[in-house]
Design a protein around this motif. Structure first.
Motif: not given
Length: 225
Positions: A107-112, A118-119, A159-164
């Motif tokens: 929960d905490q890490t995904i929020a981070d 993303y934001l 995560v960085i690769r996919g979002l980029t």
């Protein structure tokens, strides 16, 4: 080619060692640099350092990372400095937990991850769209010398690769480019993995390269370590 000297560049986590080095680098190239962090004292240290280097910079302290606060932040930057050209989206968060980690950790890490990557990306993209800017977003993961297993680092980089890639496709129609810079692990002869020090200047060079190279989008640079 985007001219760094005429650009407004937003740097998140500007109070960290890498954020500070990044800010000083772009200030020396005569960019107009917006320093952003939630830690006011560290932000002040970066601001003082940039002013000593002769830079044009403003500091913006965030009370918390929320959609509203980040949206207001970009409006404030527009008022003080003009339209935003570049976001250095420096992701300061824990590594992604393993898939079978405890609920609390997840929960905490995904929020981070959501708030730090993303934001800010979303806030910058809307801001650039609203003002018709041909902007650039550069995603960079936080450098954590104490990182544990390779698996955690690999999943964070994924995560960085996919979002980029996906952001670049989504924003292509608006002429907003998205790139990323990832650290490479360094292996020593004893078989242990050692991560790069607090500031990796190859990552900073990589970010500048992406900003200046109009054909670079949807791709990742791997920084030497």
């Amino acid at each position: 080619t985007m001219d760094i000297a005429k650009s407004v560049i937003v740097i998140t986590a500007a109070g960290t060692p890498t954020g500070r080095a990044m800010a000083e680098y772009f200030c020396k190239l005569n960019a107009r640099v917006a320093l952003v962090d939630t830690e006011r004292q560290k932000l002040q240290t970066t601001y003082d350092s940039c002013m000593r280097s002769g830079g044009i910079c403003y500091s913006f302290s965030l009370a918390s990372r929320s959609v509203e606060n980040i949206s207001f932040l970009f409006e404030e930057i527009n008022r003080e400095m003009g339209a935003v050209d570049v976001l250095i989206n420096y992701w300061q968060a824990s590594c992604l937990p393993s898939l079978l980690a405890s609920n609390d950790t997840v929960d905490q890490t995904i929020a981070d991850v959501a708030s730090n990557l993303y934001l800010f990306g979303r806030g910058a993209a809307f801001n650039m769209l609203d003002r018709g800017r041909k902007g650039v977003i550069v995603n960079i993961p936080g450098l954590q010398a104490e990182m544990g297993r390779d698996q955690s680092l690999d999943s964070s980089n994924a995560v960085i690769r996919g979002l980029t890639r996906s952001w670049a496709q989504e924003l292509e129609h608006a002429n907003i480019r998205v790139g990323g810079v990832l650290p490479r692990k360094r292996h020593y002869e004893n078989g242990k993995v050692h991560y790069h020090p607090a500031v990796n200047y190859d990552m900073i060079d990589g970010a500048a390269y992406i900003v200046e190279n109009d054909s670079f989008t949807g791709r990742i640079l791997e920084a030497a370590s």
